[in-house]
Each structure stands twice: as C-alpha cells, then as structure tokens.
Design a protein around this motif. Structure first.
Motif, PDB file in Angstrom:
ATOM      1  N   ASP A   1       0.857  -1.191   0.000  1.00 22.42           N
ATOM      2  CA  ASP A   1       0.000   0.000   0.000  1.00 22.42           C
ATOM      3  C   ASP A   1       0.887   1.232   0.000  1.00 22.42           C
ATOM      4  O   ASP A   1       2.079   1.156   0.335  1.00 22.42           O
TER       5      ASP A   1
ATOM      6  N   PRO B   1      -4.231  -4.602  -5.627  1.00 27.05           N
ATOM      7  CA  PRO B   1      -4.649  -3.344  -6.274  1.00 27.05           C
ATOM      8  C   PRO B   1      -5.982  -3.447  -6.997  1.00 27.05           C
ATOM      9  O   PRO B   1      -6.724  -2.465  -7.081  1.00 27.05           O
TER      10      PRO B   1
ATOM     11  N   HIS C   1      -1.140   1.888  -9.047  1.00 30.30           N
ATOM     12  CA  HIS C   1      -0.796   1.566  -7.658  1.00 30.30           C
ATOM     13  C   HIS C   1       0.698   1.734  -7.415  1.00 30.30           C
ATOM     14  O   HIS C   1       1.109   2.410  -6.463  1.00 30.30           O
TER      15      HIS C   1
END
Length: 316
Positions: free
Chosen positions: A98, A127, A234
């Motif tokens: 993350d 993601p 991401h």
C-alpha cells in the motif's frame, strides 16, 4: 550511530543471504553467536536484548521463543517465519503493498517479513480488489514455479541429494492447505482462500507466479487495459518501489517470464496478459524467492526501520 543487528538463525539460507548483504555496511554492527552456542538459550537471550534490531530466520516455534526472550522495550524485530504474519500487532513487511506501508514498517517495532509465494499474489491482486475491479469473493487460483530453495530446508536437502535425478517439475502442497494461505487471504483482501498450487523446479532460486482470471463471469467485466492501468497506478504512487510493471502487450510468448531473470536482486516485475473477447486475463510476477521473496525484503525492511535509503545493500 552504528545500529547493532543480530541475525538469529544466521546459518540458514535466508540468514546467510541477509548477512552477505549487510557485510560491507559501516552503519551496522552485526552481532554473531558462536557456532557452539547456537542452541544456548542464555547466549541467544543476551544477543537478542543487546541488538537494536533482531532478524529471526527460524522455524515458527523457535521464532516465537526468541520473541519471548526479549525483555527490554527497545529491541525491534523482523521475523522471517510465518509465526506472526497475520498478527495485527505486527506490521506486514511487504513495503509496496500500500502507499503507506513503507511508513508503517518504518515506525513498527515488530515486522513480519512476507513469504515468497504470497508476494506475487498480493502484488497483482490487491490493487484490483482495492480499486473495485474484482469483488472480494472472486474465485481465485494461483500457481507458478519456484527454485527448490522456495520449498524450505527439507526440500533443499532432497534436491541437492538427488542431483541429476531430481524432479524437473514437481507440484506440491496438493492437500490445498498450505501455510501461506492465511497471509494470502488477509493481504489480498479476499474473503476466502485462493486455490494455490505451487511447483518447484530443478533450479536453486528465482520464481514466476501466475493468477488466471476468468472475468467473463462478472456482470461488468473489466478489460485487460483496465486491469493493467489499476496495477500500474498503484505502483507509480509508491516511493522507492522495487516493483515494476511491464507495458501491456499483445504477445503470445516472452522470455521476460524466465523465473531466474531477477536472481540476486530485490526486483519484482509484474505483467498483465489479456484477451478481451474471451474475458480472460493472466497476471504474472517474476522475482527472486531468496531476494524480494526473503532476504532482500528483510534488508529493505531493515533499511526502512533504520531510516536509511531503502535501496542500501540491494540490487535492482
């Protein structure tokens, strides 16, 4: 200030590779236990409590024992076993998972290093679930091939003893109850465990993993370009990421999926392949099971915890 590091279990495969990566660091002092005292609980306790960071390269029960031996409130821990990977009191050590995970690791006292197999699944699937392109209850299968060092101490011994007669391609964990399943389920965001079929090859290290997705069963099926865009977005937002996303290409084969492509590095390369007419996509990850999958990830986490360059001692 020189940080004191103790690798508890430094004689094992992961421990040796961590030590090798740290041996030229001037900002660290690596504490060592004498070979004849490796099973001396008192000596291990002394070193664990003397260290600024203890890196545990041990079986699960031994890792739990080592943590229990730490009596001070200052020694920080990176554990490479599966003992604490889904423990909410431990930060999960996949820094690219993350956008805020690296910061979480940097502030944590206890960090659970991720397993090699879970990282390929988490890197590609999380993601997509976070972006709403896949529901959490989507039926997922996960497979791939790893060097025999990915199967643990017993498998390494078996392959090295077999020599030329070793199996070139051996699926295992066919009871579908692999110890990595809890970690895979929690950190992908899935509501139930994937069907996981790992395979070991007749080579020491490196791995390629695959997540095939039958998207046609979804009411609103995302296209391959949507899947690729979500994954690329991401990782584009993560500073000092070792995870790279290959361009979306309409190709039938590529040498870039060689499981040994990134051996002795901390790099992970992700690929998306798709056929929109069939509603099918395959997600692939290529990385070193002993690098990004184990010792490289541990050093990356150590760097974050010490506040130094995340790439220190790590090849890309």
């Amino acid at each position: 200030m020189v940080a004191k590091i103790f690798i508890d279990g430094e004689a094992g495969t992961t421990g040796l590779q961590i030590r090798e990566r740290l041996e030229n660091r001037r900002d660290l002092e690596v504490l060592s236990i004498a070979p004849d005292k490796r099973k001396d609980q008192g000596e291990r306790k002394r070193l664990l409590n003397e260290a600024d960071v203890a890196i545990l390269c041990l079986p699960d029960d031994a890792a739990r024992e080592s943590v229990a031996l730490i009596e001070n409130g200052t020694t920080r821990v990176i554990d490479a076993s599966t003992a604490f990977r889904v423990d909410p009191q431990w930060a999960y050590g996949f820094a690219e998972m993350d956008r805020g995970q690296a910061e979480t690791i940097s502030k944590a006292r206890f960090v659970a290093n991720p397993g090699c197999w879970p990282q390929g699944l988490i890197a590609t699937l999380r993601p997509l679930i976070a972006a709403g392109l896949l529901p959490a209850d989507f039926p997922v299968t996960y497979h791939g091939i790893s060097g025999y060092t990915g199967g643990g101490k017993q498998m390494i011994a078996e392959y090295e003893a077999a020599g030329a007669s070793a199996s070139h391609f051996m699926p295992y964990a066919l009871s579908f109850n692999h110890k990595h399943l809890p970690e895979m389920t929690v950190y992908t965001g899935l509501s139930h465990a994937p069907l996981f079929v790992p395979t070991v090859g007749d080579f020491a290290q490196g791995m390629t993993t695959f997540v095939p997705l039958q998207l046609g069963q979804l009411a609103s099926a995302p296209k391959a370009r949507d899947i690729h865009a979500a994954i690329a977005d991401h990782y584009a937002g993560i500073k000092d990421s070792f995870v790279q996303v290959a361009p979306l290409e309409d190709i039938a084969k590529t040498p870039l999926l060689d499981p040994q492509s990134y051996n002795n590095t901390n790099r992970m390369q992700l690929h998306v392949f798709g056929n929109d007419e069939r509603g099918q996509v395959v997600l692939a990850a290529v990385y070193d099971n002993l690098g990004k999958g184990a010792s490289g990830a541990a050093v990356q986490n150590l760097n974050l915890m010490l506040g130094v360059d995340a790439r220190e001692s790590l090849a890309v």
